[in-house]
Write an enzyme that holds these catalytic residues in place. Structure first.
Site, PDB file in Angstrom:
ATOM      1  N   CYS A 264       0.828  -1.208   0.000  1.00 26.40           N
ATOM      2  CA  CYS A 264       0.000   0.000   0.000  1.00 26.40           C
ATOM      3  C   CYS A 264       0.865   1.262   0.000  1.00 26.40           C
ATOM      4  CB  CYS A 264      -0.989  -0.026   1.163  1.00 26.40           C
ATOM      5  SG  CYS A 264      -2.380   1.114   0.920  1.00 26.40           S
TER       6      CYS A 264
ATOM      7  N   HIS B 101      -3.769  -5.250   0.629  1.00 29.86           N
ATOM      8  CA  HIS B 101      -3.218  -5.601   1.938  1.00 29.86           C
ATOM      9  C   HIS B 101      -3.179  -7.122   2.132  1.00 29.86           C
ATOM     10  CE1 HIS B 101      -2.886  -1.651   3.979  1.00 29.86           C
ATOM     11  NE2 HIS B 101      -3.739  -1.298   3.035  1.00 29.86           N
TER      12      HIS B 101
ATOM     13  N   GLU C 131      -1.401  -8.721   4.195  1.00 35.57           N
ATOM     14  CA  GLU C 131      -1.104  -9.076   5.589  1.00 35.57           C
ATOM     15  C   GLU C 131      -2.358  -9.391   6.398  1.00 35.57           C
ATOM     16  OE1 GLU C 131      -2.306  -4.855   5.969  1.00 35.57           O
ATOM     17  OE2 GLU C 131      -1.176  -6.003   4.489  1.00 35.57           O
TER      18      GLU C 131
END
Length: 246
Positions: A112, A218, A220
């Site tokens: 990001c 994202h 994660e």
């Protein structure tokens, strides 16, 4: 030292914590690195200082540039608008880490804001707000009125481009999207790895590098369940392990 987990430096961001200035990293980034076999360490903005930086990066096998509430400073890419959500200390550290990774071949994963930093480091530019650009129609920005688990749900496809590193994963995937800034001009030497259906750049890489990839989404969040997230973190830690062994 052999047979140790690769050390992954995670860039920290300025945060106000209980009314006090602090340096922080969201737990999900730390957990993802740990889950895939990395040994995460957090780098505050003072790591950019001369003397500090050289000593710290000498011990690092991989670098993770995280997402953040803040945005890249306009002066970094020749823009003149007022950016209310700056973190100049984060900028300084991230750009030094990018320069080091570029020169030394250290594996780097950028997420990001990290992707945006990576693009600007290679002399690319950003849209301060993609909503002000005609032609983008996918839901790239989260609905802040919704709970976090809803905000981070996949909302649009990314189309993986031929000839890049992500092509080993597949042709298309459904990803989340929580960003205001976006890539305008792609940086020099960079390859476009993935695009949204509306043409917004979602992934970039430096193909001449052992492993340097940036993604706009994202990975994660659902690092242990989402297949593309698994691919990204597995590859990242693999190359960090290879870098450690050299």
């Amino acid at each position: 030292m052999q047979n140790r987990k690769p050390i992954i430096a995670i860039v920290a961001c300025h945060k106000m914590i209980d009314g006090q200035s602090g340096q922080a990293v969201y737990q999900k980034y730390i957990d993802a690195v740990h889950f895939y076999g990395g040994n995460p360490i957090l780098l505050p903005n003072t790591a950019a200082a001369e003397g500090n930086f050289e000593a710290l990066v000498a011990a690092v096998d991989g670098i993770l540039l995280t997402g953040s509430y803040s945005n890249v400073a306009p002066t970094r890419y020749g823009a003149a608008h007022i950016e209310e959500k700056e973190d100049l200390g984060r900028d300084e550290l991230s750009f030094k880490l990018l320069a080091y990774a570029d020169k030394q071949g250290v594996p780097l994963l950028a997420i990001c804001r990290g992707l945006q930093e990576m693009n600007v480091y290679f002399e690319g530019t950003l849209y301060p707000d993609w909503r002000e650009v005609e032609g983008f129609y996918e839901p790239h920005l989260e609905d802040a009125s919704q709970p976090l688990e809803v905000q981070y749900q996949p909302v649009h496809d990314v189309i993986i481009q031929a000839g890049g590193r992500l092509k080993a994963f597949g042709d298309k995937w459904h990803v989340n999207s929580l960003h205001k800034q976006a890539i305008n001009q792609v940086g020099k030497r960079l390859f476009v790895e993935a695009l949204a259906p509306d043409g917004l750049v979602e992934g970039i890489s430096l193909l001449e590098h052992p492993f340097m990839i940036g993604v706009q989404w994202h990975p994660e969040l659902n690092y242990a369940q989402d297949d593309l997230s698994k691919f990204l973190f597995t590859e990242f830690i693999h190359y960090a392990s290879q870098n450690q062994a050299q």
